[in-house]
Design a protein around this motif. Structure first.
Motif, short mmCIF file in Angstrom:
data_model
loop_
_atom_site.label_atom_id
_atom_site.label_comp_id
_atom_site.label_asym_id
_atom_site.label_seq_id
_atom_site.Cartn_x
_atom_site.Cartn_y
_atom_site.Cartn_z
N TYR A 63 0.86 -1.28 -0.04
CA TYR A 63 0.00 -0.06 -0.02
C TYR A 63 0.87 1.26 -0.02
O TYR A 63 0.47 2.23 -0.46
CB TYR A 63 -1.04 0.07 1.19
N VAL A 143 -5.27 0.24 7.37
CA VAL A 143 -5.24 1.04 6.21
C VAL A 143 -6.04 1.70 5.79
O VAL A 143 -5.70 2.93 5.41
CB VAL A 143 -4.89 0.00 4.98
N TRP A 147 -6.28 5.98 5.16
CA TRP A 147 -6.97 6.77 4.01
C TRP A 147 -7.67 7.87 4.59
O TRP A 147 -7.79 8.73 4.01
CB TRP A 147 -7.63 5.73 3.23
#
Length: 309
Positions: A63, A143, A147
């Motif tokens: 990522y 994750v 974001w």
């Protein structure tokens, strides 16, 4: 958008004024950008298909590399095009979009680096609980939180930007849109807005950097309890993380924690973290990580073999 603005387009001063120097920069920076996309793309692909890179550390690394591609692509393609243009223009809407996505991916990267530090802390300092604490659902949540944090940060940036009135001139002393250069050409006092950005970008970067450094100090201290081979492997991984953290945070803190200026040095520092650093990250992680190097070689070997059939 501010109703008092009568400017619909901005002109960039660019990095340098000399056309010959600009063309030389294009020749230098185009391969750098291509290497950024290919290098980070190779890590994303390798982590996605390699069965040996299934741990949370590589999940986050994939990522991070994806964010690096996006982060660099917000600025560099436009920058490269402008190096060959006589007049470097961008619409007001395009400028606001550049600010939003530049800060969105930048802060997402900061939060992912923080998550990676937490992952290493659990793996080294709490190894018996690692599989429970860093389960796949938890990794997905971390994750997603990164974001979300990027979006919240960027919303603050863009809410400040859309309130700025521009009456002319419309020349930005930079090669991309950011709030400090816009403050200089806004036809209003921007002290309050500057203070907001200092907290939202500058202090956030400083505290994140201090948190990361503190985390790795604790990790390195706890390595005393591990075997020589365990220390060697952990030190190699942590050294890669620390190098990336310093390369990313150093220039950002330099720019956002000091008064804005028109010095060319500021723009050169910006080049480092918008163009150079995203290219260096895959090199750093690959060179210092044997598992990634082996997985990349296997992937390239399979691709070459498939191409020969």
């Amino acid at each position: 958008m501010a109703s008092t603005s009568n400017v619909t387009e901005f002109i960039f001063n660019g990095l340098f004024q000399d056309p010959e120097v600009q063309r030389a920069c294009f020749v230098v920076f185009l391969p750098v950008y291509l290497a950024t996309v290919v290098g980070n793309g190779l890590i994303v692909l390798t982590v996605s298909v390699s069965k040996s890179l299934r741990s949370p550390m590589y999940f986050f690394l994939g990522y991070l590399s994806l964010v690096e591609i996006s982060y660099s692509s917000i600025i560099v393609p436009k920058f490269l095009t402008d190096l060959l243009a006589k007049i470097k223009t961008i619409s007001l809407q395009g400028c606001l979009a550049q600010i939003f996505f530049f800060h969105f991916f930048g802060v997402t990267e900061i939060l992912l680096l923080t998550v990676m530090a937490y992952d290493r802390y659990v793996a080294i300092c709490r190894p018996l609980y690692y599989t429970t604490v860093m389960s796949r659902p938890v990794c997905h949540l971390l994750v997603a939180g990164s974001w979300l944090g990027g979006i919240i940060h960027s919303m603050v940036q863009i809410l400040v930007a859309v309130q700025l009135p521009f009456c002319g001139p419309n020349v930005i002393d930079h090669y991309f849109c950011d709030l400090h250069p816009l403050f200089k050409i806004a036809c209003t006092d921007t002290f309050v807005e500057g203070a907001i950005i200092l907290v939202n970008s500058g202090l956030f970067s400083v505290f994140s950097f201090l948190f990361l450094v503190s985390s790795y100090v604790v990790i390195l201290f706890n390595l005393r309890k591990h075997s020589a081979e365990g220390r060697r492997k952990a030190l190699s991984t942590c050294a890669s993380h620390i190098t990336v953290v310093v390369l990313f945070f150093g220039p950002a803190i330099f720019l956002y924690m000091r008064p804005s200026s028109s010095f060319t040095e500021d723009k050169l520092v910006a080049v480092f973290y918008t163009v150079i650093t995203p290219m260096l990250n895959p090199i750093i992680y690959t060179l210092r990580n044997a598992e990634v190097k082996i997985a990349v070689r296997r992937l390239c070997g399979k691709t070459e073999h498939a191409g020969m059939e």
